[in-house]
Scaffold this motif. Structure first.
Motif, PDB file in Angstrom:
ATOM      1  N   LEU A  73       0.832  -1.197   0.000  1.00  0.00           N
ATOM      2  CA  LEU A  73       0.000   0.000   0.000  1.00  0.00           C
ATOM      3  C   LEU A  73       0.873   1.256   0.000  1.00  0.00           C
ATOM      4  O   LEU A  73       0.601   2.227  -0.723  1.00  0.00           O
ATOM      5  N   LEU A  74       1.927   1.241   0.816  1.00  0.00           N
ATOM      6  CA  LEU A  74       2.829   2.392   0.871  1.00  0.00           C
ATOM      7  C   LEU A  74       3.505   2.622  -0.480  1.00  0.00           C
ATOM      8  O   LEU A  74       3.592   3.764  -0.958  1.00  0.00           O
ATOM      9  N   LEU A  75       3.980   1.554  -1.104  1.00  0.00           N
ATOM     10  CA  LEU A  75       4.613   1.689  -2.416  1.00  0.00           C
ATOM     11  C   LEU A  75       3.637   2.248  -3.445  1.00  0.00           C
ATOM     12  O   LEU A  75       3.998   3.106  -4.264  1.00  0.00           O
ATOM     13  N   ALA A  76       2.387   1.763  -3.388  1.00  0.00           N
ATOM     14  CA  ALA A  76       1.386   2.238  -4.344  1.00  0.00           C
ATOM     15  C   ALA A  76       1.077   3.718  -4.147  1.00  0.00           C
ATOM     16  O   ALA A  76       0.684   4.417  -5.087  1.00  0.00           O
ATOM     17  N   ALA A  77       1.263   4.185  -2.907  1.00  0.00           N
ATOM     18  CA  ALA A  77       1.007   5.592  -2.607  1.00  0.00           C
ATOM     19  C   ALA A  77       2.248   6.462  -2.823  1.00  0.00           C
ATOM     20  O   ALA A  77       2.202   7.675  -2.599  1.00  0.00           O
TER      21      ALA A  77
END
Length: 269
Positions: A73-77
């Motif tokens: 999720l962090l990478l996608a954000a």
């Protein structure tokens, strides 16, 4: 010459919406729990607003997203992952590893096993050997998958007296983990295990029989049938993926005869 491109990363809002749907939580309930406005959460899910790192972490926490997937999720954000995945031999995990090994050793002469999220064997104590009599050597080649060893027709399955009942228990447990993690590897493992032949009837619903208070594992061992109950231990507040995905299953005698036999067969007795 065509240069291969990296796979396109899915938007964080789309991933968050999937996790919210999987957890069956409304936008309103999630917004209240995460202390964010419903309007802003809606904008995040549709891609009209970019969430901060703190918001991604708060939403992941409220949705009980596994640590590995929170990093995604962090990478996608657009943020760097924050949860490490350390080796058990890493110095920073020394205290946790020592605690696990003390637990395994202290559980002798009863079997105990440590598994990762994929149900692969991480460690086991010497008493685990009581389960492995007659298991095909190919199933014991690393990585050893505990569910595959248990339910494969060349594994423990022919020696399990209540195979249908135990198989239903394990498949139900794995099904719940697939739903909780959305792990495609676990989903593939579940499909594989369901395809294994099973002559024993598998109950559609786990109902207790007279006097039953849990589902035992009954395994033939020589001329005896050993009966076990089990408990599962996990680390309570892990911030490392390796520890978060690790579980320890401890098997205890479900009757006096099993305890006496295992004690009598223990080395040094």
């Amino acid at each position: 010459m065509t240069v291969p491109t990296a796979p396109e990363r899915r938007p964080v809002g789309e991933l968050l919406r999937e996790w919210r749907d999987r957890r069956r939580i409304s936008q309103l309930d999630l917004a209240i729990a995460a202390d964010v406005s419903t309007r802003h959460l809606s904008f995040v899910e549709t891609g009209r607003a970019k969430p901060s790192r703190d918001m991604v972490l708060r939403l992941g926490e409220q949705l009980s997203v596994p640590l590995r997937e929170r990093n995604q999720l962090l990478l996608a954000a657009g943020f760097a992952p924050v949860y490490p995945a350390s080796s058990l031999d890493a110095p920073e995990l020394a205290a946790a590893t020592a605690a696990v090994r003390r637990l395994l050793a202290g559980h002798e002469p009863y079997p105990a096993v440590v598994i990762d999220r994929s149900w692969n064997l991480v460690e086991g104590n010497t008493s685990l050997a009581v389960f492995l009599d007659g298991v095909a050597p190919a199933l014991l080649e690393p990585p050893v998958n505990v569910l595959r060893v248990t339910l494969h027709p060349e594994g423990m399955a022919p020696r399990i007296d209540n195979l249908g009942e135990w198989r239903a228990h394990l498949l139900g447990r794995l099904s719940r983990e697939v739903a909780a993690t959305a792990d495609p590897g676990l989903s593939a493992l579940l499909a594989e295990l369901r395809d294994y032949p099973c002559a024993a009837p598998e109950p559609e619903v786990e109902l207790p029989g007279p006097g039953d208070f849990l589902i035992p594992l009954r395994v033939r061992h020589g001329d005896h049938v050993l009966s076990f109950l089990s408990t599962v231990a996990t680390f309570g507040t892990p911030l490392d993926i390796t520890l978060a995905e690790m579980s320890i299953e401890l098997f205890y005698p479900a009757d006096t005869a099993t305890g006496d036999l295992l004690t009598a067969e223990a080395p040094g007795r």
